[in-house]
Design a protein around this motif. Structure first.
Motif: not given
Length: 215
Positions: A20-25
């Motif tokens: 999920l964090g990869h998508a946000l970043n």
């Protein structure tokens, strides 16, 4: 007597924060912003796109551009759905023990079905889980009790004989409203301003296998 265990998914059964964090970043980098650390992302991961977009861009549902940002986020997430996602340490052993004791276990999540079911399949749980209730399958999501009551019906076990393990205050609220025993996964994301000790659950655990003490 406890006859079944139901789990929240993100932050309870599986650590989905890295993907999920990869998508946000990826969104932030595309806009010339620096990446957020996993420590910053993890507390909001249980809140999905709403919580993470609020963290990353200070934008909320109803704001101009929110829907397009959400669609982009979900598209990026779909492309890397289970790259770094894994079960929390101890969850595999807990599920093994529940099955040895012939206790069915299920998943009740606000996560949409199009993400939940592929993850369950990739994590090797699809043939083991007794029921799965996703966030876009019913009229109401947690903290409403409907998802938990639906799961109880699916496994044909009274709510009074079910534990619900979750890492968010909504999990406790839904569990209490459904007449289930809430237990807080203190090892999870806990993305709420209120300390988990104040959420209304009688029991809190720091490791998945501690759940066995309450069966």
């Amino acid at each position: 007597m406890i006859r079944a265990v139901l789990f929240d998914f993100d932050g309870t059964l599986a650590d989905t924060a890295p993907d999920l964090g990869h998508a946000l970043n990826r969104q932030r980098i595309a806009r010339g912003l620096s990446e957020l650390s996993i420590a910053q992302i993890r507390p909001l991961a249980s809140a999905g796109s709403r919580g993470l977009l609020g963290l990353g861009f200070n934008i909320k549902p109803g704001d101009t551009g929110y829907e397009s940002m959400r669609d982009e986020f979900l598209n990026f997430y779909t492309q890397r759905l289970c790259h770094d996602t894994c079960l929390f340490p101890g969850v595999g052993e807990l599920l093994d023990e529940l099955e040895k004791r012939n206790l069915p276990w299920g998943i009740v999540t606000n996560k949409p079905a199009r993400f939940t079911h592929p993850l369950i399949e990739t994590l090797g749980l699809a043939q083991r889980v007794a029921c799965v209730v996703c966030g876009d399958e019913l009229a109401n999501t947690k903290p409403h009790p409907e998802p938990l009551l639906t799961a109880s019906t699916k496994i044909a076990i009274s709510p009074a004989h079910c534990i619900y393990l979750g890492d968010d205050i909504r999990d406790v609220q839904a569990s209490l409203a459904a007449g289930m025993q809430p237990i807080v996964a203190r090892y999870g994301y806990l993305g709420n301003d209120q300390p988990p000790e104040t959420w209304g659950a009688r029991y809190l655990i720091d490791h998945p296998k501690e759940l066995l003490a309450y069966l």
